[in-house]
Design an enzyme around this catalytic site. Structure first.
Site, PDB file in Angstrom:
ATOM      1  N   HIS A 110      -6.385  -7.705  12.802  1.00 26.92           N
ATOM      2  CA  HIS A 110      -5.169  -6.887  12.816  1.00 26.92           C
ATOM      3  C   HIS A 110      -4.825  -6.551  14.261  1.00 26.92           C
ATOM      4  CE1 HIS A 110      -2.144  -4.377  11.065  1.00 26.92           C
ATOM      5  NE2 HIS A 110      -2.702  -3.226  11.356  1.00 26.92           N
ATOM      6  N   TYR A 134      15.693  31.671   4.190  1.00 28.70           N
ATOM      7  CA  TYR A 134      14.565  32.472   4.658  1.00 28.70           C
ATOM      8  C   TYR A 134      14.619  32.671   6.170  1.00 28.70           C
ATOM      9  CZ  TYR A 134      12.297  31.446   0.155  1.00 28.70           C
ATOM     10  OH  TYR A 134      11.987  31.340  -1.170  1.00 28.70           O
ATOM     11  N   ARG A 181       0.694 -10.876   6.733  1.00 28.45           N
ATOM     12  CA  ARG A 181       0.710  -9.638   5.944  1.00 28.45           C
ATOM     13  C   ARG A 181       1.982  -8.901   6.337  1.00 28.45           C
ATOM     14  NH1 ARG A 181      -4.131  -9.840   8.504  1.00 28.45           N
ATOM     15  NH2 ARG A 181      -3.589  -7.979   9.701  1.00 28.45           N
ATOM     16  N   CYS A 208      13.865  25.107   2.281  1.00 33.52           N
ATOM     17  CA  CYS A 208      12.946  25.789   1.359  1.00 33.52           C
ATOM     18  C   CYS A 208      12.073  24.736   0.665  1.00 33.52           C
ATOM     19  CB  CYS A 208      13.722  26.575   0.310  1.00 33.52           C
ATOM     20  SG  CYS A 208      15.035  27.603   0.991  1.00 33.52           S
ATOM     21  N   MET A 209      11.170  25.184  -0.210  1.00 33.10           N
ATOM     22  CA  MET A 209      10.285  24.244  -0.893  1.00 33.10           C
ATOM     23  C   MET A 209      11.065  23.247  -1.752  1.00 33.10           C
ATOM     24  SD  MET A 209       7.065  24.947  -3.441  1.00 33.10           S
ATOM     25  CE  MET A 209       6.093  25.868  -2.280  1.00 33.10           C
ATOM     26  N   ASP A 210      12.116  23.726  -2.411  1.00 30.57           N
ATOM     27  CA  ASP A 210      12.815  22.898  -3.400  1.00 30.57           C
ATOM     28  C   ASP A 210      14.301  22.720  -3.109  1.00 30.57           C
ATOM     29  OD1 ASP A 210      10.352  23.245  -5.008  1.00 30.57           O
ATOM     30  OD2 ASP A 210      11.130  25.290  -5.180  1.00 30.57           O
ATOM     31  N   LYS A 270       0.852  -1.206   0.000  1.00 32.69           N
ATOM     32  CA  LYS A 270       0.000   0.000   0.000  1.00 32.69           C
ATOM     33  C   LYS A 270       0.882   1.249   0.000  1.00 32.69           C
ATOM     34  CE  LYS A 270      -0.306  -0.324   5.053  1.00 32.69           C
ATOM     35  NZ  LYS A 270      -1.099  -0.904   6.148  1.00 32.69           N
ATOM     36  N   ARG A 316     -10.998  -0.194  14.414  1.00 41.49           N
ATOM     37  CA  ARG A 316     -10.879   0.584  13.176  1.00 41.49           C
ATOM     38  C   ARG A 316     -11.926   0.062  12.190  1.00 41.49           C
ATOM     39  NH1 ARG A 316      -4.940   1.012  10.496  1.00 41.49           N
ATOM     40  NH2 ARG A 316      -5.345  -1.171   9.987  1.00 41.49           N
TER      41      ARG A 316
HETATM   42  C1  LIG Z   1      -0.424  -1.879   6.817  1.00 41.10           C
HETATM   43  C2  LIG Z   1      -1.041  -3.120   7.295  1.00 41.10           C
HETATM   44  C3  LIG Z   1      -0.252  -4.266   7.511  1.00 41.10           C
HETATM   45  C4  LIG Z   1       1.251  -4.261   7.440  1.00 41.10           C
HETATM   46  O1  LIG Z   1       1.776  -3.909   8.702  1.00 41.10           O
HETATM   47  P1  LIG Z   1       3.366  -3.842   8.974  1.00 41.10           P
HETATM   48  O2  LIG Z   1       3.454  -3.426  10.381  1.00 41.10           O
HETATM   49  O3  LIG Z   1       3.872  -2.783   8.033  1.00 41.10           O
HETATM   50  O4  LIG Z   1       3.915  -5.173   8.660  1.00 41.10           O
HETATM   51  C5  LIG Z   1      -0.907  -5.442   7.825  1.00 41.10           C
HETATM   52  N1  LIG Z   1      -2.251  -5.481   7.947  1.00 41.10           N
HETATM   53  C6  LIG Z   1      -3.034  -4.392   7.794  1.00 41.10           C
HETATM   54  C7  LIG Z   1      -4.508  -4.507   7.954  1.00 41.10           C
HETATM   55  C8  LIG Z   1      -2.454  -3.178   7.474  1.00 41.10           C
HETATM   56  O5  LIG Z   1      -3.224  -2.095   7.314  1.00 41.10           O
END
Ligand SMILES: *Cc1c(COP(=O)(O)O)cnc(C)c1O
Length: 386
Positions: A169, A268, A222, A314-316, A42, A139
């Protein structure tokens, strides 16, 4: 390097795909037979480049990919990725047909969503779904066994809704105190046990849980942050089962060098004033690249030594104080190694009082990504001109 991919500015991030491959292989070696890896890509693979990271992770033994939003999954499909992709976040019921068409699995947690989605699916289209169980993050997810079983029942009665997975999770898998983790683990086990039939994928572990706990209970993980060579937290650094190899580094070249006199200021707001004669170098990176103003005072590496950023960012652009005169074009490393010195993502995170996850994510797509494979630059992604 591919001829069609280039950049015209002396700032770039290097993405070491060799290290990424090693991190994925190492976790692969840790997992029991039959436990799959969803490589979490992601947010453009936490800022690293989702297409290239996906290809490498799949080569290294990941079986599939996970993203946050349907758009991210569609972008990977558009670039030719055919591996399983799971969207972890919320999608709209009306987009179920689009997901089905591109063979993208969605996360569900509301009965209304399922009922609505059926109405949007053409009769010949099936969509694969993972039920999210909320065991303590609060969540997304169903909170009770009753809700879970209701979703299972709706899917069983509708052939277009394919019950492909169930997951939860963890909120604190990266903390030394395991009490909430254990509570969530037990709650999820109980929820899974209540199902009439286990779906193809049952998964719970993020990086932290994958690296700390045996994965014999479920059949996929995951894996996100540690694929990129980063520890899920400071306190977990002593518990890592293998050394992680950092994937992301950030570099620039001096575009201007001059000597300023005592009493002259830089940038700046004139917040920095030279005490003696000083050599000042200008770097073509600024807050619009994600090198944010809070990094004023942070050190960078030049000629293998640390040199401070002086004056406002700065920005850039930003300015650094050089130890002595140096030629325009000199390599400066903002994150990564030069000789024996190194500046880690964790050091930048500490300076910014945030977590390492946030650092590569905020390096904007104005910074081209150069992909290193077999120790050589292999390709470049410059989102601005592609
Ligand atoms: C981002 C995410 C992960 C990955 O977590 P890490 O700590 O980066 O390994 C796993 N499951 C869900 C639902 C997430 O949103």
């Amino acid at each position: 390097m591919n001829a069609n991919t280039q950049f015209f500015r002396d700032t770039w991030a290097e993405i070491n795909l060799d290290n990424l491959y090693k991190n994925v292989s190492a976790v692969r070696g840790l997992l029991p037979e039959g436990v799959g890896i969803f490589a979490v890509v992601k947010a453009n693979a936490y800022g690293h480049g989702d297409f290239q990271v996906s290809e490498t992770a799949l080569e290294a033994g990941a079986h599939g990919l996970a993203v946050a939003f349907l758009d991210e999954a569609l972008s990977l499909r558009k670039r030719g990725i055919t591996a399983p992709i799971l969207v972890l976040g919320a999608s709209r019921a009306e987009d179920a047909a689009l997901a089905a068409e591109h063979d993208i699995s969605l996360t569900v947690f509301q009965r209304e969503w399922l009922e609505e989605a059926v109405g949007f699916l053409p009769s010949e289209k099936n969509v694969s779904l993972h039920i999210k169980c909320d065991t303590g993050v609060n969540r997304l997810g169903v909170r009770t066994i009753e809700e879970l079983k209701e979703l299972e029942r709706i899917m069983d009665s509708s052939p277009q809704l394919v019950f492909e997975g169930v997951f939860t999770h963890f909120a604190t898998a990266d903390e030394l105190d395991e009490s909430l983790y254990q509570k969530q683990f037990a709650a999820f086990k109980e929820m899974v046990a209540s199902l009439r039939e286990k779906p193809k994928y049952v998964h719970a572990a993020n990086s932290a849980a994958s690296l700390r706990h045996s994965q014999s209970s479920f059949n996929a993980i995951r894996f996100g942050i540690s694929m990129y060579g980063l520890s899920p937290s400071e306190e977990m650094k002593g518990l890592l089962p293998f050394p992680l190899k950092e994937v992301f580094s950030l570099h620039a070249r001096l575009v201007h060098v001059k000597k300023i006199n005592p009493g002259e200021s830089v940038s700046y707001g004139a917040t920095y004033t030279a005490e003696g004669e000083e050599w000042i170098g200008t770097l073509p990176i600024g807050y619009a690249d994600g090198w944010i103003r809070r990094l004023q005072g942070q050190e960078v590496l030049v000629d293998g030594k640390r040199a401070p950023i002086v004056g406002r960012i700065c920005m850039d652009q930003c300015m650094i104080k050089l130890p002595h005169e140096m030629p325009v074009g000199t390599l400066v490393t903002l994150i990564g190694c030069q000789g024996d010195e190194s500046i880690s993502i964790d050091e930048i995170a500490e300076k910014l009082e945030t977590i390492n996850y946030e650092v590569p994510c905020i390096i904007s797509n104005r910074v081209p990504r150069v992909f290193i494979h077999n120790n050589e630059p292999e390709s470049v992604e410059n989102k601005l001109i592609e």
